[in-house]
Design an enzyme around this catalytic site. Sequence first.
Site, PDB file in Angstrom:
ATOM      1  N   THR A 228     -13.846   0.296  -6.508  1.00  8.87           N
ATOM      2  CA  THR A 228     -12.386   0.157  -6.536  1.00  8.87           C
ATOM      3  C   THR A 228     -12.081  -1.183  -7.211  1.00  8.87           C
ATOM      4  O   THR A 228     -12.943  -2.060  -7.246  1.00  8.87           O
ATOM      5  CB  THR A 228     -11.776   0.124  -5.124  1.00  8.87           C
TER       6      THR A 228
ATOM      7  N   GLU B 258     -11.950   6.788  -4.260  1.00  8.43           N
ATOM      8  CA  GLU B 258     -12.721   7.355  -3.155  1.00  8.43           C
ATOM      9  C   GLU B 258     -12.703   8.882  -3.163  1.00  8.43           C
ATOM     10  O   GLU B 258     -13.406   9.524  -2.388  1.00  8.43           O
ATOM     11  CB  GLU B 258     -12.140   6.864  -1.811  1.00  8.43           C
TER      12      GLU B 258
ATOM     13  N   LYS C 110       9.273  -4.406   4.392  1.00  7.92           N
ATOM     14  CA  LYS C 110       9.617  -4.183   5.795  1.00  7.92           C
ATOM     15  C   LYS C 110      10.848  -5.021   6.115  1.00  7.92           C
ATOM     16  O   LYS C 110      10.750  -6.207   6.384  1.00  7.92           O
ATOM     17  CB  LYS C 110       8.441  -4.531   6.698  1.00  7.92           C
TER      18      LYS C 110
ATOM     19  N   TRP D 286      11.647   0.523   6.718  1.00 14.69           N
ATOM     20  CA  TRP D 286      10.845   0.448   5.502  1.00 14.69           C
ATOM     21  C   TRP D 286      11.676   0.771   4.267  1.00 14.69           C
ATOM     22  O   TRP D 286      12.449   1.723   4.243  1.00 14.69           O
ATOM     23  CB  TRP D 286       9.701   1.473   5.551  1.00 14.69           C
TER      24      TRP D 286
HETATM   25  P1  ADP Z   1      -7.066   0.911  -7.396  1.00 14.75           P
HETATM   26  O1  ADP Z   1      -7.070   0.850  -5.885  1.00 14.75           O
HETATM   27  O2  ADP Z   1      -8.003   0.040  -8.029  1.00 14.75           O
HETATM   28  O3  ADP Z   1      -5.706   0.936  -7.997  1.00 14.75           O
HETATM   29  P2  ADP Z   1      -7.398   3.728  -7.528  1.00 14.75           P
HETATM   30  O4  ADP Z   1      -7.191   4.281  -8.862  1.00 14.75           O
HETATM   31  O5  ADP Z   1      -8.443   4.303  -6.693  1.00 14.75           O
HETATM   32  O6  ADP Z   1      -7.737   2.265  -7.761  1.00 14.75           O
HETATM   33  O7  ADP Z   1      -6.043   3.696  -6.768  1.00 14.75           O
HETATM   34  C1  ADP Z   1      -5.639   4.723  -5.941  1.00 14.75           C
HETATM   35  C2  ADP Z   1      -4.245   4.455  -5.503  1.00 14.75           C
HETATM   36  O8  ADP Z   1      -3.371   4.512  -6.621  1.00 14.75           O
HETATM   37  C3  ADP Z   1      -3.697   5.461  -4.547  1.00 14.75           C
HETATM   38  O9  ADP Z   1      -4.098   5.166  -3.233  1.00 14.75           O
HETATM   39  C4  ADP Z   1      -2.200   5.300  -4.741  1.00 14.75           C
HETATM   40  O10 ADP Z   1      -1.695   4.194  -4.027  1.00 14.75           O
HETATM   41  C5  ADP Z   1      -2.102   4.986  -6.197  1.00 14.75           C
HETATM   42  N1  ADP Z   1      -1.763   6.192  -6.950  1.00 14.75           N
HETATM   43  C6  ADP Z   1      -2.581   6.997  -7.629  1.00 14.75           C
HETATM   44  N2  ADP Z   1      -1.891   7.991  -8.235  1.00 14.75           N
HETATM   45  C7  ADP Z   1      -0.597   7.816  -7.911  1.00 14.75           C
HETATM   46  C8  ADP Z   1       0.626   8.507  -8.200  1.00 14.75           C
HETATM   47  N3  ADP Z   1       0.666   9.568  -8.979  1.00 14.75           N
HETATM   48  N4  ADP Z   1       1.767   8.026  -7.669  1.00 14.75           N
HETATM   49  C9  ADP Z   1       1.764   6.927  -6.883  1.00 14.75           C
HETATM   50  N5  ADP Z   1       0.664   6.235  -6.581  1.00 14.75           N
HETATM   51  C10 ADP Z   1      -0.508   6.668  -7.083  1.00 14.75           C
END
Ligand code: ADP
Length: 547
Positions: A184, A329, A438, A443
């Site tokens: 990540t 993940e 918050k 929220w």
């Molecule tokens: P990083 O944590 O490095 O950004 P990831 O690509 O694994 O790497 O990130 C996943 C996160 O990205 C998700 O948990 C979410 O918060 C956000 N995410 C992914 N796709 C979307 C989407 N279409 N809309 C909103 N948030 C998204």
Amino acid sequence: MKGLMMEYPLTLTHLLERVRKLYPHKEIVSRMPSGLHRYTYGEYYERVCRLANALRSLGVQKGDRVATFAWNHYRHFELYFAVPCLGAVLHTLNIRLFPDQIAYIVNHAEDQLIFVDDSLIPVLERIQPQLKGVKGYVIMTDSERLPETSLSPVYDYEALLREADPHFEFPTLEEDDAAVMCYTSGTTGNPKGAVYSHRALVLHTLVECLPDGMALGERDVVLPIVPMFHVNAWGLPFAATLVGAKQVYPGPHLHPRDIAELIQQEKVTLTAGVPTIWLGMYELLQSERYDLSSLRTVIIGGSAAPRSLIEGFEKRFGISITHAWGMTEMSPLGTVSKLKSHLEQLPEEERFAYRAKQGIPAPFVELRAVDDQGREVPWDGQTMGELQVRGPWIIRSYYNDPRTEEAFDDGWFRTGDVVTIDPEGYIQIVDRTKDLVKSGGEWISSVELENAIMAHPKVKEAAVIALPHPKWQERPLACVVPKEEFKDKITKDEILEFLRDKVAKWWLPDEVVFVEEIPKTSVGKFDKKALRKQFEDYTWPTTPDEI
Ligand code: ADP
């Protein structure tokens, strides 16, 4: 009764062999700094065999980690199959992380070799003293000679392939063997590693190709703009190979103009990337003309695709956007937003509202949202909860990491995303838990505010962050990047006025600041952490007494 079916492990090798047999003439195109490179799957296969032999001769054994430090191109794609089909583990390093994070990851994964693009050598040179376990660096370059470098020992990718035998007998692997790993981007603390098995990637690939997923077929021309170090370019290289689609890799130049040209020239039918890329493209298309009529759809994920973007692309340019959600993940596919047929009758307004949601879970992805007490919240489209998921391509633990424990809840993976789920099963990401504002015990969704602001015709990008507030605990600050032509020609009041009938009154940002750009993370998302840091000493100009 047991043991009814043949022993047939689900491994990536099957995808590779299939494409060799059935689609040897299909093309793989890469835009390299030295120009366009083209070859066929037939030639690709031979080079993958040579590469597998070369890896063997460099001492790579089953389970060893082999890292890449590269842009999207054909050599990287060769590694995508050669390494896992050999039984080793492909570790795609994120080239945009901070040097210390890269060093941490290489050491944590115990990478044996690193395959690096010539243009990226300087980054590794800087951290090489920290990389004690790396036994060699393989340089991928188009030039005849290797560049001067302090990396050592170094090998020349092309020389290795030239000298290697073009035949390779791929070993029979078990489907639970590790194939690929990815970390990540570590917005908090050190990055965490996710390791994917062959089985997970094969199942993920199959589901991704389904009609209500990315609907990939042999006729497609696939352009992954999402980096190959960002969760396997969202699985597209594997999916395109499974179905025998033509593949196009953009190399290091990702300016909207470069991308538009490539789509036009190669007649790309499907491409994918984070919203920032498409916000830039949207702006470009307003002033320059390209024939992008080959595009069947554009997959947007990684962060929320603003509804205005989805609507704008479709109405102004006839380009259909598919919104999707996933995570490192989760290999990464979680949900895809396509309209169910019975929703197609809805008025336009409601149709776009659905399509701007992140979508319904892909087959085999189970999801639920839970409240603070761990109770599942109803699928009413209103109640917020933390999204939890499980399924065959979701990791069971982080790689050698004690943080695994807090990430799981009774067999479910805790995503850290706050969502609502509607009665049709569409999820909407309200926010990341840590980005929610918050305010006075309630929220506010920073994502929703951003999307509303980005619908303003003078706005290019907007990010909303929570800042401490004496009375309300936190209040939203909107950071806005105006479009080039509206620089200095847009006011705070215009933004607030625009928002007034779109969000609750108490959601209105207390302040709107105009900035040159929103900082981006290593994978091109708005970097809220960096933005919060930028504004850590910020004091509100007035304390709003009425919200
Ligand atoms: P990083 O944590 O490095 O950004 P990831 O690509 O694994 O790497 O990130 C996943 C996160 O990205 C998700 O948990 C979410 O918060 C956000 N995410 C992914 N796709 C979307 C989407 N279409 N809309 C909103 N948030 C998204």
